[in-house]
Design a protein around this motif. Structure first.
Motif, PDB file in Angstrom:
ATOM      1  N   ARG A 247       8.127 103.896 -11.231  1.00  0.00           N
ATOM      2  CA  ARG A 247       7.784 105.264 -11.666  1.00  0.00           C
ATOM      3  C   ARG A 247       9.004 106.165 -11.495  1.00  0.00           C
ATOM      4  NH1 ARG A 247       2.549 107.344  -8.657  1.00  0.00           N
ATOM      5  NH2 ARG A 247       3.035 109.176  -9.950  1.00  0.00           N
ATOM      6  N   PRO A 248       9.223 107.114 -12.407  1.00  0.00           N
ATOM      7  CA  PRO A 248      10.345 108.049 -12.263  1.00  0.00           C
ATOM      8  C   PRO A 248      10.191 108.895 -10.999  1.00  0.00           C
ATOM      9  CG  PRO A 248       9.398 108.147 -14.468  1.00  0.00           C
ATOM     10  CD  PRO A 248       8.459 107.354 -13.637  1.00  0.00           C
ATOM     11  N   LEU A 249      11.297 109.184 -10.345  1.00  0.00           N
ATOM     12  CA  LEU A 249      11.242 109.964  -9.111  1.00  0.00           C
ATOM     13  C   LEU A 249      10.707 111.373  -9.351  1.00  0.00           C
ATOM     14  CD1 LEU A 249      14.614 108.863  -7.453  1.00  0.00           C
ATOM     15  CD2 LEU A 249      12.291 108.105  -6.878  1.00  0.00           C
ATOM     16  N   ALA A 250      11.092 111.985 -10.469  1.00  0.00           N
ATOM     17  CA  ALA A 250      10.615 113.342 -10.749  1.00  0.00           C
ATOM     18  C   ALA A 250       9.094 113.363 -10.927  1.00  0.00           C
ATOM     19  CB  ALA A 250      11.306 113.895 -11.994  1.00  0.00           C
ATOM     20  N   GLU A 251       8.530 112.274 -11.428  1.00  0.00           N
ATOM     21  CA  GLU A 251       7.070 112.184 -11.564  1.00  0.00           C
ATOM     22  C   GLU A 251       6.418 112.131 -10.195  1.00  0.00           C
ATOM     23  OE1 GLU A 251       4.007 108.676 -12.799  1.00  0.00           O
ATOM     24  OE2 GLU A 251       5.604 109.102 -14.265  1.00  0.00           O
ATOM     25  N   LEU A 252       7.016 111.379  -9.273  1.00  0.00           N
ATOM     26  CA  LEU A 252       6.478 111.312  -7.916  1.00  0.00           C
ATOM     27  C   LEU A 252       6.509 112.679  -7.250  1.00  0.00           C
ATOM     28  CD1 LEU A 252       8.208 108.037  -6.663  1.00  0.00           C
ATOM     29  CD2 LEU A 252       5.815 108.311  -7.335  1.00  0.00           C
ATOM     30  N   ALA A 253       7.571 113.427  -7.508  1.00  0.00           N
ATOM     31  CA  ALA A 253       7.708 114.747  -6.888  1.00  0.00           C
ATOM     32  C   ALA A 253       6.623 115.710  -7.340  1.00  0.00           C
ATOM     33  CB  ALA A 253       9.083 115.331  -7.219  1.00  0.00           C
ATOM     34  N   ARG A 254       5.993 115.434  -8.463  1.00  0.00           N
ATOM     35  CA  ARG A 254       4.956 116.308  -9.004  1.00  0.00           C
ATOM     36  C   ARG A 254       3.543 115.856  -8.632  1.00  0.00           C
ATOM     37  NH1 ARG A 254       9.283 116.658 -12.365  1.00  0.00           N
ATOM     38  NH2 ARG A 254       9.669 118.678 -13.356  1.00  0.00           N
ATOM     39  N   THR A 255       3.419 114.910  -7.736  1.00  0.00           N
ATOM     40  CA  THR A 255       2.096 114.453  -7.317  1.00  0.00           C
ATOM     41  C   THR A 255       1.270 115.634  -6.822  1.00  0.00           C
ATOM     42  OG1 THR A 255       2.978 112.298  -6.660  1.00  0.00           O
ATOM     43  CG2 THR A 255       0.833 112.929  -5.766  1.00  0.00           C
ATOM     44  N   PRO A 256       0.114 115.909  -7.430  1.00  0.00           N
ATOM     45  CA  PRO A 256      -0.666 117.097  -7.031  1.00  0.00           C
ATOM     46  C   PRO A 256      -1.374 116.897  -5.706  1.00  0.00           C
ATOM     47  CG  PRO A 256      -1.814 115.861  -8.735  1.00  0.00           C
ATOM     48  CD  PRO A 256      -0.476 115.201  -8.564  1.00  0.00           C
ATOM     49  N   LEU A 257      -1.618 118.012  -5.037  1.00  0.00           N
ATOM     50  CA  LEU A 257      -2.308 117.959  -3.751  1.00  0.00           C
ATOM     51  C   LEU A 257      -3.706 117.372  -3.876  1.00  0.00           C
ATOM     52  CD1 LEU A 257      -1.510 121.236  -1.782  1.00  0.00           C
ATOM     53  CD2 LEU A 257      -0.969 118.899  -1.166  1.00  0.00           C
TER      54      LEU A 257
END
Length: 310
Positions: free
Chosen positions: A283-293
């Motif tokens: 998975r792209p790192l930027a996608e991981l950074a956007r994981t919602p609460l």
């Protein structure tokens, strides 16, 4: 490194995100206090009271910035620090002289991975930290700067510190806060939140530095790097039991460098890294950074259960 100081970071504006960020070549350079410090340090060699002379020449004129970093360099504190600093002064000098080159390389590769990072909102100050920190995030003057302790880096990471891993880890905390501020705006986050914050930053630095060793990725914590799989399973079970805890004792137990107990200090970093690896594969790192609460707690619980079960 006080991660909780990230908590006041403002949300990323959709307008700014659409407009894009500064190119890497135009990113602001760190504010470097080290040349002024070295002048005071060298001039103080002949002084009868070296600590007081260096304090008056360098630390007093920069008292406001040190207050911003949460430090008060008193004469007594300087006198206790100075003999220990003398022992590492030369590698610290080499590091400070070469930092600009390391930083330029860091910006180039970090911005390629995270082009929407608002680096202009994250100034960096290079300074002696009196061994209080290597990297320290703390709101000051309406922004969230990174205070970098050159002496702290040499003391805690060695003369040949992997600055790429260090800077990627610290920059990602800033970037993560810009994308999901609600995760980092809780002054006493639950354990599952800290587990993701620290685990993901560690994983990002690993992904961006594939040649880095396990010790380097874990910020040169050799004891933590030596932890075996059985201990990781045990830690996962203990973290499950306090998943929603917001107590300072539990935060220190799993994320504090000074923790003394049956668990390894900073064990939450290692378990968080294991979780981020499992979630982040392919998975792209930027996608991981956007994981919602809204998805975070259930995800952390599921991954901890899997780790605890081996």
């Amino acid at each position: 490194m006080h991660r909780r100081d990230l908590l006041r970071l403002a949300a990323l504006s959709p307008l700014l995100a659409a407009a894009g960020r500064l190119p890497a070549a135009a990113a602001p350079a760190p504010t470097d206090l080290m040349p002024a410090f070295w002048r005071a340090y060298d001039a103080g060699r002949a002084a009868e009271d070296r600590a007081r002379a260096i304090g008056q020449a360098f630390f007093a004129p920069n008292a406001e910035l040190y207050a911003g970093a949460g430090l008060k360099p008193t004469p007594e504190r300087l006198a206790a620090w100075l003999p220990q600093f003398d022992a590492i002064a030369e590698p610290a000098r080499r590091l400070s002289q070469g930092f600009a080159g390391h930083y330029r390389r860091h910006v180039e590769h970090f911005q390629r991975e995270f082009p929407d990072f608002q680096r202009e909102r994250a100034p960096i100050y290079l300074m002696p930290s009196l061994f209080n920190f290597d990297g320290h995030l703390r709101p000051w003057q309406g922004r969230l700067p990174l205070f970098v302790g050159i002496d702290g880096i040499v003391r805690y990471h060695g003369a040949d510190a992997n600055l790429s891993v260090f800077l990627d880890h610290e920059s990602f905390h800033l970037y993560h806060g810009q994308l999901v501020p609600e995760l980092l705006m809780d002054e006493q986050p639950p354990v599952y939140g800290s587990l993701w914050i620290e685990g993901l930053a560690t994983y990002v630095s690993e992904r961006l530095n594939p040649d880095a060793s396990r010790v380097q990725v874990l910020l040169d914590d050799r004891k933590l790097a030596a932890v075996d799989d059985a201990t990781v399973r045990d830690l996962a079970g203990k973290l499950l039991a306090v998943l929603d805890s917001t107590s300072a004792d539990d935060a220190n137990r799993f994320f504090g460098a000074g923790h003394k107990g049956p668990e390894p200090a900073r064990g939450g970093y290692l378990v968080g890294l294991s979780i981020a690896r499992r979630i982040g594969r392919d998975r792209p790192l930027a996608e991981l950074a956007r994981t919602p609460l809204t998805k975070l707690r259930a995800s952390m619980q599921q991954q901890l259960q899997a780790l605890a079960a081996g």
